[in-house]
Design a protein around this motif. Structure first.
Motif, PDB file in Angstrom:
ATOM      1  N   PHE A   1      32.416 -18.042   2.504  1.00 54.81           N
ATOM      2  CA  PHE A   1      32.249 -17.120   1.452  1.00 54.81           C
ATOM      3  C   PHE A   1      33.511 -17.178   0.523  1.00 54.81           C
ATOM      4  O   PHE A   1      33.346 -16.727  -0.876  1.00 54.81           O
ATOM      5  N   HIS A   2      34.829 -17.108   1.155  1.00 60.67           N
ATOM      6  CA  HIS A   2      36.085 -16.985   0.248  1.00 60.67           C
ATOM      7  C   HIS A   2      36.095 -18.286  -0.500  1.00 60.67           C
ATOM      8  O   HIS A   2      36.254 -18.121  -1.875  1.00 60.67           O
ATOM      9  N   ALA A   3      35.560 -19.566  -0.036  1.00 57.36           N
ATOM     10  CA  ALA A   3      35.617 -20.730  -0.709  1.00 57.36           C
ATOM     11  C   ALA A   3      34.640 -20.572  -1.889  1.00 57.36           C
ATOM     12  O   ALA A   3      34.980 -20.993  -2.989  1.00 57.36           O
ATOM     13  N   ALA A   4      33.374 -19.991  -1.688  1.00 60.06           N
ATOM     14  CA  ALA A   4      32.543 -19.825  -2.833  1.00 60.06           C
ATOM     15  C   ALA A   4      32.840 -19.031  -3.935  1.00 60.06           C
ATOM     16  O   ALA A   4      32.653 -19.427  -4.886  1.00 60.06           O
ATOM     17  N   ILE A   5      33.383 -17.919  -3.581  1.00 55.65           N
ATOM     18  CA  ILE A   5      33.917 -17.057  -4.640  1.00 55.65           C
ATOM     19  C   ILE A   5      35.186 -17.654  -5.470  1.00 55.65           C
ATOM     20  O   ILE A   5      35.345 -17.572  -6.626  1.00 55.65           O
ATOM     21  N   ALA A   6      36.049 -18.237  -4.691  1.00 58.75           N
ATOM     22  CA  ALA A   6      36.994 -19.066  -5.497  1.00 58.75           C
ATOM     23  C   ALA A   6      36.352 -20.217  -6.396  1.00 58.75           C
ATOM     24  O   ALA A   6      36.728 -20.394  -7.364  1.00 58.75           O
ATOM     25  N   VAL A   7      35.422 -20.937  -5.966  1.00 61.96           N
ATOM     26  CA  VAL A   7      34.779 -22.046  -6.683  1.00 61.96           C
ATOM     27  C   VAL A   7      33.819 -21.380  -7.724  1.00 61.96           C
ATOM     28  O   VAL A   7      33.775 -22.038  -8.728  1.00 61.96           O
TER      29      VAL A   7
ATOM     30  N   GLN B 235      29.744  -6.368  -4.835  1.00 61.51           N
ATOM     31  CA  GLN B 235      30.756  -5.999  -6.227  1.00 61.51           C
ATOM     32  C   GLN B 235      31.853  -6.894  -6.555  1.00 61.51           C
ATOM     33  O   GLN B 235      31.710  -7.365  -7.732  1.00 61.51           O
ATOM     34  N   GLN B 236      32.610  -7.564  -5.669  1.00 63.53           N
ATOM     35  CA  GLN B 236      33.641  -8.326  -6.128  1.00 63.53           C
ATOM     36  C   GLN B 236      33.376  -9.861  -6.524  1.00 63.53           C
ATOM     37  O   GLN B 236      33.742 -10.259  -7.320  1.00 63.53           O
ATOM     38  N   ALA B 237      32.423 -10.073  -6.163  1.00 65.09           N
ATOM     39  CA  ALA B 237      31.670 -11.797  -6.420  1.00 65.09           C
ATOM     40  C   ALA B 237      30.458 -11.641  -7.346  1.00 65.09           C
ATOM     41  O   ALA B 237      29.761 -12.761  -7.444  1.00 65.09           O
ATOM     42  N   ASP B 238      29.728 -10.507  -7.628  1.00 68.40           N
ATOM     43  CA  ASP B 238      28.727 -10.517  -8.611  1.00 68.40           C
ATOM     44  C   ASP B 238      27.731 -11.065  -7.569  1.00 68.40           C
ATOM     45  O   ASP B 238      26.972 -12.091  -8.248  1.00 68.40           O
ATOM     46  N   ALA B 239      27.555 -10.726  -6.282  1.00 65.76           N
ATOM     47  CA  ALA B 239      26.759 -11.335  -5.258  1.00 65.76           C
ATOM     48  C   ALA B 239      25.589 -10.523  -5.019  1.00 65.76           C
ATOM     49  O   ALA B 239      25.443  -9.453  -5.377  1.00 65.76           O
ATOM     50  N   LEU B 240      24.438 -11.222  -4.596  1.00 61.06           N
ATOM     51  CA  LEU B 240      23.283 -10.556  -4.335  1.00 61.06           C
ATOM     52  C   LEU B 240      22.522 -10.964  -3.000  1.00 61.06           C
ATOM     53  O   LEU B 240      22.413 -12.079  -2.928  1.00 61.06           O
ATOM     54  N   PHE B 241      22.186 -10.419  -2.281  1.00 61.31           N
ATOM     55  CA  PHE B 241      21.528 -10.580  -1.003  1.00 61.31           C
ATOM     56  C   PHE B 241      19.918 -10.674  -1.184  1.00 61.31           C
ATOM     57  O   PHE B 241      19.289  -9.864  -1.867  1.00 61.31           O
ATOM     58  N   TYR B 242      19.475 -11.689  -0.677  1.00 62.02           N
ATOM     59  CA  TYR B 242      17.814 -11.998  -0.485  1.00 62.02           C
ATOM     60  C   TYR B 242      17.718 -12.087   1.042  1.00 62.02           C
ATOM     61  O   TYR B 242      18.395 -12.626   1.590  1.00 62.02           O
ATOM     62  N   GLN B 243      16.263 -11.512   1.262  1.00 58.68           N
ATOM     63  CA  GLN B 243      15.939 -11.600   2.484  1.00 58.68           C
ATOM     64  C   GLN B 243      14.671 -12.388   2.536  1.00 58.68           C
ATOM     65  O   GLN B 243      13.603 -12.291   1.765  1.00 58.68           O
TER      66      GLN B 243
END
Ligand SMILES: [Zn+2]
Length: 313
Positions: A296-302, A41-49
């Protein structure tokens, strides 16, 4: 959109109780990202398998006899000892799925600008043998895959695991379109360090400040000289001061700054980047989660949600 790659099989491997490999860290990292950070939710992220690759997929990278022996459990005992895991079908299935995961992270990065894999970084796997918990070299495999994508003519592998990327260096020594760049401790495994295209070997007890200063200088030079149009990044956290197999004196914030440095350059220069979590060793596997989370924090920031783009745009 921040694409993340994970499969539960990463932590499904029965090992002796005192085994050094932190097998549960992948599941713990996934749980932390989903349940504690609520990263989706926070980063509009999506998991792929990922779906496992096959032995045949590996035979242009590794020696076919090695792959056949590995998959049929007929490797000599000394070669299995060098890998460091007891043989099991679980081990093979996990290895094939993880290699697929790094390849999937490449495809997602090509599409979205970034792809993050909650496994990967098996850089001690050579052409005809494995070592140091590495059976199959997912970085070399995925780098060659990246070169098959339209418009990708030069790939750089930036390997910041504390151990030198010896397998990647030997496997890709004749691949002029893949630049191998390893930043590591000069007195650590592997004892023999074959030349990468670029090696930055730093002494034991290197501090956060010295690490970041040295890395940034070489990173800037390397990127200016080679101008890659795709980057694979091994964000190993065994550079941390409390790591049981690393000898650096780098703090948690230093790991965040390193990861931010790499990802920020990629974002600014519009170079797609696929990152893997790499090494990190503690008896208490949970202690590794906070360190791997820095990537992951760095990715969300960038890459805030609105800035992720697709190639179609
Ligand atoms: Zn390592």
């Amino acid at each position: 959109m921040l694409p993340l790659v994970y499969h539960p099989i990463y932590s499904q491997l029965d090992l002796p109780a005192d085994h050094r490999y932190p097998i549960s860290k992948y599941r713990r990292l996934y749980q932390h990202l989903t349940e504690v950070l609520k990263i989706e939710q926070q980063a509009d992220a999506l998991f792929y398998q990922p779906e496992a690759i096959t032995a045949a997929d590996l035979k242009s990278l590794h020696q076919p006899d090695y792959i056949d022996a590995l998959f049929s459990n007929t490797l000599p005992a000394a070669k299995m000892r060098r890998i460091g895991f007891p043989w099991s079908q679980q081990l093979i299935d996990r290895t094939l799925t993880s290699a697929a995961g790094t390849r999937l992270a490449v495809d997602l990065a090509y599409e979205h600008g970034i792809g993050l894999h909650l496994s990967g970084g098996y850089h001690h796997a050579h052409h005809d043998f494995g070592s140091g918990f590495c059976l199959v070299n997912d970085l070399a495999f995925a780098a060659r895959h990246a070169l098959t994508l339209d418009g990708i003519d030069k790939v750089m592998i930036i390997d910041c695991d504390v151990h030198q990327g010896d397998g990647t260096a030997t496997l890709l020594s004749d691949d002029d379109d893949i630049i191998t760049f390893s930043v590591h401790c000069d007195k650590n495994f592997p004892a023999r360090k074959p030349d990468s295209d670029i090696d930055l070997a730093l002494p034991k007890q290197t501090t956060t400040e010295d690490y970041l200063t040295a890395f940034e200088a070489i990173l800037n030079l390397a990127l200016a000289q080679h101008q890659p149009d795709f980057i694979l990044y091994d964000a190993g956290v065994d550079i941390h001061q409390n790591d049981e197999l690393g000898y650096f004196n780098v703090c948690k914030d230093g790991i965040f700054k390193r990861d931010h440095l790499v990802l920020n350059h990629c974002q600014q220069a519009e170079i797609p980047v696929a990152a893997v979590v790499g090494g990190g060793y503690r008896k208490d596997h949970q202690q590794l989660v906070e360190l791997h989370t820095q990537l992951f924090h760095a990715a969300i920031a960038v890459y805030p949600p609105q800035q992720c783009k697709t190639r179609a745009q």
